[in-house]
Design an enzyme around this catalytic site. Structure first.
Site, PDB file in Angstrom:
ATOM      1  N   HIS A 134       0.866  -1.186   0.000  1.00 52.87           N
ATOM      2  CA  HIS A 134       0.000   0.000   0.000  1.00 52.87           C
ATOM      3  C   HIS A 134       0.897   1.228   0.000  1.00 52.87           C
ATOM      4  O   HIS A 134       2.107   1.148   0.179  1.00 52.87           O
ATOM      5  CB  HIS A 134      -0.964   0.019   1.187  1.00 52.87           C
ATOM      6  CG  HIS A 134      -0.289   0.002   2.538  1.00 52.87           C
ATOM      7  ND1 HIS A 134       0.348   1.096   3.068  1.00 52.87           N
ATOM      8  CD2 HIS A 134      -0.163  -0.995   3.456  1.00 52.87           C
ATOM      9  CE1 HIS A 134       0.822   0.797   4.261  1.00 52.87           C
ATOM     10  NE2 HIS A 134       0.541  -0.474   4.511  1.00 52.87           N
ATOM     11  N   ASP A 252      -0.910 -19.956  13.000  1.00 54.80           N
ATOM     12  CA  ASP A 252       0.377 -20.370  13.557  1.00 54.80           C
ATOM     13  C   ASP A 252       0.522 -19.818  14.980  1.00 54.80           C
ATOM     14  O   ASP A 252       0.681 -18.615  15.186  1.00 54.80           O
ATOM     15  CB  ASP A 252       1.513 -19.846  12.673  1.00 54.80           C
ATOM     16  CG  ASP A 252       2.781 -20.636  12.869  1.00 54.80           C
ATOM     17  OD1 ASP A 252       3.266 -20.681  14.009  1.00 54.80           O
ATOM     18  OD2 ASP A 252       3.283 -21.208  11.884  1.00 54.80           O
ATOM     19  N   SER A 267       3.181  -5.218   6.824  1.00 59.13           N
ATOM     20  CA  SER A 267       2.624  -4.957   5.492  1.00 59.13           C
ATOM     21  C   SER A 267       3.659  -5.235   4.429  1.00 59.13           C
ATOM     22  O   SER A 267       4.801  -4.788   4.512  1.00 59.13           O
ATOM     23  CB  SER A 267       2.130  -3.517   5.382  1.00 59.13           C
ATOM     24  OG  SER A 267       3.148  -2.611   5.714  1.00 59.13           O
TER      25      SER A 267
END
Length: 304
Positions: A134, A252, A267
């Site tokens: 992003h 996990d 990210s």
């Protein structure tokens, strides 16, 4: 209502089978990104005197009719009385400041922005990289920063603040100032892109084929990310596929124990399914940090 948060916004091309067949090296390394801004910005609201408030995001253009682009230049031009040309909300004006007032303002100026994210891929043919998934925004203006140059650095993770419902966690990392990995060329809607300046060798990871949209399935997958200074694989479950995004849940327990879920700084973490490159982690759900959203790698490639 569920709240999504960015973890750390256009060019188009025609979708072709060449993109489908492309192979990329999935990464997952924590990186630091630094952008040199075109202008000096005020980083937060500053009260100069009883009558003058300088808002965050204000641009400083000149001091005593001398153009300034760095804090060092401002310090050189300071006098007992100063005419300061500023720009607030696209409106330019000049205000007068004493030496003391200007020196106080200097404490809140910046000409660069930086942050921590994750390297998504390297293209072994072109030596281009993609990261974050992003666009980076300048926090003082909440807009994409206009920058003159930018670089990607290696980092050392110092601390992880765990996520909890309603409170996103984050990474604290130190830049390796002499470890420039690449040059930033674009900061656009679907990520940060540029040219890799280090060698690419097989010891990083083997290139994987980019997965087509109709190949992505609900079910088990994995993300590659670094919670210390080593990239590891962690299990996820893809729960929804919609348009160009993928919803998923962390499965996990090792990662959940360490981070509480997804944290800011993840990210860009690659998403892999059936040994093919699916996408990149981009958002987390604030109220349930073990769930998140990823961007399909095809969209990341197409919109760079």
């Amino acid at each position: 209502m569920k709240r999504l948060i960015l973890l750390v916004a256009l060019l188009t091309c025609t979708m072709t089978e060449t993109i489908y067949a492309q192979q990329l090296i999935p990464m997952g390394n924590s990186i630091g990104i630094k952008l040199q801004l075109q202008h000096l910005l005020v980083s937060q609201d500053v009260l100069i005197n009883d009558e003058t408030l300088i808002n965050k995001g204000t641009v400083i253009h000149s001091i005593n009719d001398k153009k300034v682009e760095t804090i060092e230049q401002i310090k050189q031009f300071v006098s007992e009385e100063n005419k300061v040309q500023i720009e607030q909300g696209n409106k330019k004006t000049s205000i007068t400041m004493s030496k003391k007032e200007l020196n106080h303002l200097i404490l809140f100026l910046k000409n660069e922005t930086e942050g921590i994210g994750t390297l998504t891929y390297l293209d072994p043919k072109t030596k281009e990289f993609g990261a974050i998934g992003h666009q980076i925004l300048e926090m003082s203006t909440n807009t994409p920063p206009k920058f003159v140059e930018g670089f990607v650095y290696g980092v050392d993770i110092q601390h992880i603040q765990k996520s909890s419902p309603g409170l996103p966690g984050y990474k604290i990392a130190n830049f390796r100032r002499n470890a420039i990995l690449g040059k930033v060329n674009q900061n656009v809607v679907y990520g940060v892109f540029g040219s890799w300046q280090q060698s690419i060798n097989a010891s990083i990871s083997e290139p994987l084929e980019v997965m087509k949209k109709d190949e992505i399935k609900i079910g088990p997958a994995e993300i590659l990310t670094a919670i210390d200074d080593k990239v590891q694989s962690f299990k996820i479950e893809i729960t929804d596929i919609k348009n160009d995004t993928i919803s998923f849940e962390l499965k996990d327990q090792k990662l959940i124990n360490k981070t509480g879920g997804i944290i800011q700084g993840m990210s860009g973490s690659p998403i892999i399914q059936k040994n093919k490159f699916v996408g990149a982690v981009t958002h987390m759900y604030v109220e349930k940090p073990t769930t998140g959203v990823g961007l399909m790698i095809l969209e990341m490639l197409e919109k760079r």
